[in-house]
Design an enzyme around this catalytic site. Structure first.
Site, PDB file in Angstrom:
ATOM      1  N   TYR A 237       9.695   2.812 -16.001  1.00  0.00           N
ATOM      2  CA  TYR A 237       8.748   2.909 -14.888  1.00  0.00           C
ATOM      3  C   TYR A 237       7.766   4.028 -15.210  1.00  0.00           C
ATOM      4  O   TYR A 237       6.607   3.787 -15.465  1.00  0.00           O
ATOM      5  CB  TYR A 237       9.436   3.152 -13.545  1.00  0.00           C
TER       6      TYR A 237
ATOM      7  N   SER B 202       5.615  -3.461 -12.131  1.00  0.00           N
ATOM      8  CA  SER B 202       4.546  -2.711 -11.483  1.00  0.00           C
ATOM      9  C   SER B 202       4.010  -1.645 -12.444  1.00  0.00           C
ATOM     10  O   SER B 202       3.525  -1.982 -13.521  1.00  0.00           O
ATOM     11  CB  SER B 202       5.047  -2.108 -10.166  1.00  0.00           C
ATOM     12  N   TYR B 203       4.119  -0.346 -12.079  1.00  0.00           N
ATOM     13  CA  TYR B 203       3.677   0.675 -13.033  1.00  0.00           C
ATOM     14  C   TYR B 203       4.500   0.594 -14.313  1.00  0.00           C
ATOM     15  O   TYR B 203       3.997   0.854 -15.410  1.00  0.00           O
ATOM     16  CB  TYR B 203       3.792   2.070 -12.424  1.00  0.00           C
TER      17      TYR B 203
ATOM     18  N   HIS C  39       4.409  -8.954  -4.435  1.00  0.00           N
ATOM     19  CA  HIS C  39       4.720  -7.942  -5.445  1.00  0.00           C
ATOM     20  C   HIS C  39       6.219  -7.779  -5.661  1.00  0.00           C
ATOM     21  O   HIS C  39       6.660  -7.427  -6.751  1.00  0.00           O
ATOM     22  CB  HIS C  39       4.104  -6.603  -5.030  1.00  0.00           C
TER      23      HIS C  39
ATOM     24  N   ASP D 227       0.450 -11.565  -4.754  1.00  0.00           N
ATOM     25  CA  ASP D 227       0.747 -10.132  -4.837  1.00  0.00           C
ATOM     26  C   ASP D 227      -0.331  -9.358  -4.083  1.00  0.00           C
ATOM     27  O   ASP D 227      -1.484  -9.302  -4.502  1.00  0.00           O
ATOM     28  CB  ASP D 227       0.789  -9.701  -6.305  1.00  0.00           C
TER      29      ASP D 227
END
Length: 729
Positions: free
Chosen positions: A510, A594-595, A703, A671
């Protein structure tokens, strides 16, 4: 099994209604009140009326005088939280066990957006169709406070997508004064804010177009005002805030706190979140002012971890508590407004989050500090500490550290739940590795110390499950001679691990700014399935930019997202694999969401030596120009002020290295956070570069990949299949 909830741990966070009482819904759907000291349980409301109607309840709220109960049900879905409405019934609790439903002719029991009881009595405010309404005087008087609410333009009393995700603790923007004489609410206006649009397919012949305001870096942001309602005469007064002329590109409302009955304190921050101001707005005119000590500014990055800390009121309107950076670490200060003076109550190389006990002048806080080495931190742990709120005695004491001796390896990460006046506290210990969490009850004695009462949640069923299931073993360690201080790793080792064997390794990444992935607590997810069922080592690693190790490490990525983190992940995986013969260097993969998906793309783009064979990205950001302002500009500033950072931070580069990796991309078309646009642009980039890759797009999923039936289960099946192909399992 992890998808079925087999390893779901229970904790205990009571819905406190007094210093020693909490309310809950039992297995028959009846609402009961429990005296936690005597364990005497009293029935408040029979569950038969709503059970017979088939209602699915998700929350309850009892009025401050405990005479009325609001029950919330029938939560609707939507493209963002603020359009997800609910139904509400209010019950009169004064008429015996068979209570009556309160009939309020003007109250829209369906499609509500927010509901709040007043702190005293049983007045309440609510948001309906983006407008604020108010009931007072035992429901005799109903008032519409605003009338300009609009889903696309004006948000009264409720946060838009931007504020809900990144700024306020709650998406309700209504704040009652402690004596219930005033109600403050915020209005967010989306004037000149650009909107995003995407298709929702459902089963329609033509797709439905969803449109909502979503400012992206360098574009106009919303404007926010705070208005106060005087309940004695229903007059409205908009806060007369100071002229933040230096914040010409806009600013955000960070939080609002009543310091007593007569001072409202909004905290404002500039657009890039490196400056903040706490204001004094006093009754009756609510003209606002501040002294120099009520301002905060960072010269090395952004303020706070994810956002500027809220202020905590005390029983002295002139004094409040907050957390700010001291010598590069987040610490507690008691601020005296009239004296314009900070009184720092903690200091050292550790970080804190506070709560105040007025009766005994204690400030309680969770901290990364090591009891065995005062002043130093072990970032992967959290314990409850306390320090005096005033005076020369600043000695700190840990009130939860001893629990790890009573419950070995079950209490390294704790979160407390204090009763209304602090008479009791439930300490939720998060477990550790394969040790189940445990929740304990403690009572404050006459000396102000907390005494152990007993276990209120032991997770006995989970313990029995863990005794018969083979889960991974865990190792924590930090890499010496590395670029960041205390760069901790967590390894998940397969059951029956044998150092003489060769194992594939999956890196879970992450690595977002201020985030912490390496934590000493019980967590079961896909990584545990991979390790236990597929005989794969799983590594998590916190490198530069991650949180709770001080500003120096965290702010290294300021204005440079994506430039350092991939090098850290590659170096950590390489070092671990070369120094441990049990890792098969030809079978190392990386995945992120995500990130984490963004970082994975940067890792592959930089991995010229093919340390990693495969990569699996879920819902990744690909260019920061595509993401929303409050998050992006906090770490990257605006594009006009950091063009080099935005260019180097793009994940749409390194095409040569993508050609040498087995890569798969996953994204939901609905998303609402990281828009499908990101993966669409990435797929165009890879196709243009003649890269072989796999792509899985989940229609109408968001998401979290959990809005479509079986969506969450399916994504992990897809990931498992791709990992098996990568490792030839």
């Amino acid at each position: 099994d992890f998808l079925e909830g087999t390893f779901q741990a229970r904790s205990f966070y009571p819905y406190w209604v007094s210093g020693n009482e909490y309310v809950y819904m039992n297995s028959t759907a009846a609402i009961n009140k429990v005296n936690i000291g005597t364990n005497v349980e009293t029935a408040i409301l029979n569950g038969e009326p709503w059970v017979s109607m088939g209602h699915l309840f998700f929350d309850i709220k009892i009025s401050a005088d405990q005479n009325y109960l609001a029950i919330f049900y029938m939560k609707t879905d939507g493209y963002a939280d603020y359009v997800r409405t609910f139904s509400c019934d209010i019950y009169n609790l004064l008429n015996g066990f068979l209570r009556t439903k309160q009939i309020l002719p003007d109250f829209p029991t369906e499609n509500l957006q927010k509901f709040q009881w007043s702190p005293t009595g049983h007045d309440f405010s609510y948001v309906y169709e983006f407008n604020v309404y108010l009931y007072k005087n035992t429901f005799l008087n109903h008032h519409q406070i605003t009338n300009d609410g609009d889903e696309q333009m004006v948000f009264n009393g409720i946060a838009d997508f931007l504020h809900w995700i990144e700024i306020t603790e709650d998406d309700s923007l209504m704040w009652w004064s402690p004596d219930s004489q005033y109600l403050a609410y915020a209005t967010i206006k989306q004037t000149n804010v650009f909107a995003v649009e995407f298709s929702v397919y459902n089963n329609y012949q033509y797709p439905e177009m969803i449109r909502y305001p979503y400012p992206k870096p360098g574009t106009p942001i919303p404007t926010t005002t705070v208005t106060v309602v005087d309940l004695s005469n229903l007059s409205l007064t908009q806060l007369k805030t100071l002229n933040f002329s230096s914040w010409s590109d806009g600013y955000y409302l960070n939080s609002v706190t009543w310091r007593g009955n007569h001072i409202l304190s909004p905290t404002w921050k500039n657009r890039i979140s490196n400056e903040a101001v706490v204001e004094n707005c006093e009754t009756p005119m609510f003209n606002c002012s501040y002294v120099s000590g009520m301002t905060s500014k960072s010269t090395t990055g952004w303020l706070g971890h994810y956002k500027v800390a809220h202020i905590i009121p005390t029983n002295n309107d002139n004094v409040y508590i907050t957390v700010r950076s001291l010598d590069g670490y987040q610490h507690i200060t008691v601020f005296y407004v009239k004296e314009n003076k900070d009184d720092w109550r903690t200091s050292g190389e550790f970080e804190v989050i506070p709560k105040k006990d007025e009766i005994n002048d204690w400030i309680y806080f969770t901290s990364t500090e090591l009891e065995s080495k005062p002043g130093t931190a072990l970032p992967r742990i959290r314990h409850i500490w306390r320090v005096k709120g005033s005076g020369s005695d600043k000695n700190r004491s840990c009130i939860s550290c001893h629990l790890n001796e009573i419950f070995p390896d079950r209490c390294n990460w704790v979160t407390p739940s204090f009763s209304r006046d602090g008479s009791y506290v439930v300490i939720n210990c998060g477990g550790s590795g394969n040790a189940a969490p445990v929740s304990t009850l403690h009572m404050r004695n006459s000396s102000g110390d907390y005494e152990f009462v007993g276990v209120v949640e032991g997770n006995e069923e989970l313990i029995q499950t863990l005794n018969v299931v083979f889960l991974p073993n865990f190792m924590f360690f930090f890499l010496s001679h590395f670029s960041a201080r205390y760069p901790f790793q967590r390894l998940h080792l397969p059951p029956n691990f044998n150092e003489s064997k060769k194992y594939p390794m999956l890196v879970q990444v992450y690595s977002g700014p201020a985030y912490q992935q390496v934590r000493d607590r019980f967590e079961v997810s896909w990584k545990d399935y991979v390790s236990s069922a597929r005989d794969v080592i799983v590594m998590s690693f916190d490198g530069r930019g991650t949180g709770y190790r001080g500003d120096k490490i965290m702010h290294q990525v300021y204005k440079k997202l994506g430039q350092y983190e991939p090098h850290d992940q590659i170096a950590a995986a390489r070092k671990l694999a070369t120094e441990n013969q049990f890792i098969d260097q030809s079978k190392i993969a990386i995945w992120g969401w995500s990130y984490g998906g963004y970082e994975l793309l940067n890792v592959i783009g930089e991995d010229a030596d093919n340390v990693f064979k495969c990569g699996f990205a879920v819902a990744p950001v690909t260019k920061w120009e595509y993401y929303h302002t409050i998050w992006t500009e906090k770490y990257m500033q605006q594009p006009k002020d950091n063009p080099d950072g935005y260019a180097k931070g793009s994940a749409l580069q390194g095409i040569e290295n993508f050609r040498t990796h087995h890569f798969n991309l996953f994204h939901g078309t609905k998303d609402e956070n990281v828009h499908f646009q990101n993966s669409a642009q990435l797929s165009k980039y890879l196709i243009d570069g003649d890269v072989k890759f796999g792509a899985f797009f989940a229609a109408d999923d968001d998401h979290s990949m959990s809005r479509v039936n079986n969506g969450y289960r399916n994504i992990y099946k897809q990931l498992t299949r791709q990992m098996d192909l990568c490792f030839n399992l």
